[in-house]
Scaffold this motif. Structure first.
Motif, PDB file in Angstrom:
ATOM      1  N   GLU A 176       0.834  -1.208   0.000  1.00 45.86           N
ATOM      2  CA  GLU A 176       0.000   0.000   0.000  1.00 45.86           C
ATOM      3  C   GLU A 176       0.865   1.254   0.000  1.00 45.86           C
ATOM      4  N   LYS A 177       1.957   1.231   0.751  1.00 44.36           N
ATOM      5  CA  LYS A 177       2.886   2.355   0.748  1.00 44.36           C
ATOM      6  C   LYS A 177       3.508   2.531  -0.635  1.00 44.36           C
ATOM      7  N   ARG A 178       3.811   1.418  -1.261  1.00 45.09           N
ATOM      8  CA  ARG A 178       4.406   1.467  -2.606  1.00 45.09           C
ATOM      9  C   ARG A 178       3.425   2.041  -3.630  1.00 45.09           C
ATOM     10  N   VAL A 179       2.163   1.656  -3.515  1.00 48.07           N
ATOM     11  CA  VAL A 179       1.149   2.221  -4.400  1.00 48.07           C
ATOM     12  C   VAL A 179       1.102   3.736  -4.240  1.00 48.07           C
ATOM     13  N   ALA A 180       1.120   4.218  -2.999  1.00 46.68           N
ATOM     14  CA  ALA A 180       1.070   5.657  -2.747  1.00 46.68           C
ATOM     15  C   ALA A 180       2.270   6.372  -3.362  1.00 46.68           C
ATOM     16  N   GLN A 181       3.458   5.769  -3.235  1.00 50.33           N
ATOM     17  CA  GLN A 181       4.659   6.382  -3.796  1.00 50.33           C
ATOM     18  C   GLN A 181       4.584   6.431  -5.318  1.00 50.33           C
ATOM     19  N   CYS A 182       4.115   5.350  -5.926  1.00 48.55           N
ATOM     20  CA  CYS A 182       4.017   5.296  -7.391  1.00 48.55           C
ATOM     21  C   CYS A 182       2.912   6.210  -7.901  1.00 48.55           C
TER      22      CYS A 182
END
Length: 331
Positions: A318-324
């Motif tokens: 989920e953190k990675r989705v936000a960063q992308c």
């Protein structure tokens, strides 16, 4: 992106993280993690490999959102010819791996594996040729050689009548040098660009520099179907559509891409579902007699629960989705 981004909160609220077991280690992993997105058009997949930074991985997210929020293009074909994929296994395991495929007419063989040498590669390719004398064989080094190693190895491996060699060395310039050295040695083996296309800021540079004879393209790393169709049109090179070790959801998007290309002269690398010991749907997207059907995939709620990883991995995705997502808002 070619579509308006949905709100990040909406994407996350409709996302599911899974961890799927694999039958054999591939790309150094034995479990495949992915984040699936449910949208108004169906399911999309975001499964950028863990080593990719946010800028590069954001294209994978764009592809997942596109699949979830846009209908697939009108297909020009209802089934896609696909190759079997042979990991860098010992020669005595080649037969058992290829037996999992239904009538393979084309086989992609992994070579240049870390910890192995050319003898392992030759033995693996030779065994595949012995077992399938009429199949089209291609090798994929995943940038595993330097230029001199690649030229030496490909001179030897070309004795087995290869269709082409995929990304023998890193970079576009390296590809061009290997291709030129092989030609100067009288070896007409075709060179395919893979990582040089999807990792370069300008994938069309491959075509402009004459670095390859064809391009291996993947829907996720290049940002989705519409982005890839435009790249393929401008490059004016033959195209092979391949998977990024996707679940059936990602494979469905890749098959839809292959079905929309005006020409499809080579079998595509979309039969990697056989490498997974389980999938996200009750009816996985698998090839029959060397062909993959073109259809949408509906994820199964029980499968999503069964393969849900620990909370820490869900939070990581989920953190990675936000960063992308943040990267996409800047594009």
């Amino acid at each position: 992106m070619s579509i308006e981004l949905p709100p990040l909160a909406e994407v996350l609220a409709n996302s599911h993280v899974v961890r799927l077991p694999m039958r054999v280690k591939f790309r150094g992993i034995s479990q495949r993690e992915a984040l699936l997105i449910k949208g108004p058009a169906g399911w999309g997949e975001f499964s950028a490999f863990g080593e990719y930074e946010a800028e590069e991985a954001s294209r994978w997210l764009a592809a997942g959102i596109e699949a979830a929020y846009q209908p697939f293009p009108e297909p020009l074909r209802t089934k896609i010819p696909v190759n079997a994929t042979l990991p860098a296994v010992p020669a005595n395991e080649v037969g058992s791996i290829l037996d999992r495929y239904d009538a393979p007419h084309t086989i992609k063989i992994k070579v240049a594996e870390h910890g192995q040498d050319l003898q392992h590669d030759v033995a693996r390719v030779a065994e595949a040729r012995r077992l399938y004398p009429d199949a089209a064989l291609r090798v994929d080094a995943n940038m595993g050689w330097d230029i001199d190693e690649a030229v030496h190895a490909l001179r030897k491996l070309s004795e087995f009548d290869l269709q082409y060699a995929e990304q023998p060395v890193p970079g576009i310039i390296g590809l061009a040098q290997v291709r030129e050295k092989l030609r100067n040695a009288g070896i007409e083996l075709k060179i395919a660009a893979d990582e040089a296309v999807r990792k370069h800021t300008d994938p069309l540079e491959v075509s402009r520099l004459g670095a390859a004879d064809l391009m291996v393209i993947k829907a996720q790393p290049l940002g989705g179907i519409q982005a890839v169709l435009e790249i393929a049109k401008q490059a004016e090179l033959d195209v092979v559509v391949s998977s990024a070790l996707d679940t059936s959801v990602g494979l469905a998007q890749a098959a839809a891409l292959a079905s929309a290309l005006p020409e499809l002269p080579y079998a595509c690398g979309l039969s990697t579902g056989t490498l997974l010991a389980d999938d996200v749907c009750a009816d996985p997207l698998l090839a029959t007699a060397g062909f993959l059907p073109v259809r949408r995939i509906e994820a199964d709620v029980q499968k999503l629960q069964q393969h849900r990883p620990e909370d820490s991995r869900i939070q990581w995705w989920e953190k990675r989705v936000a960063q992308c997502y943040e990267q996409l808002t800047r594009a």
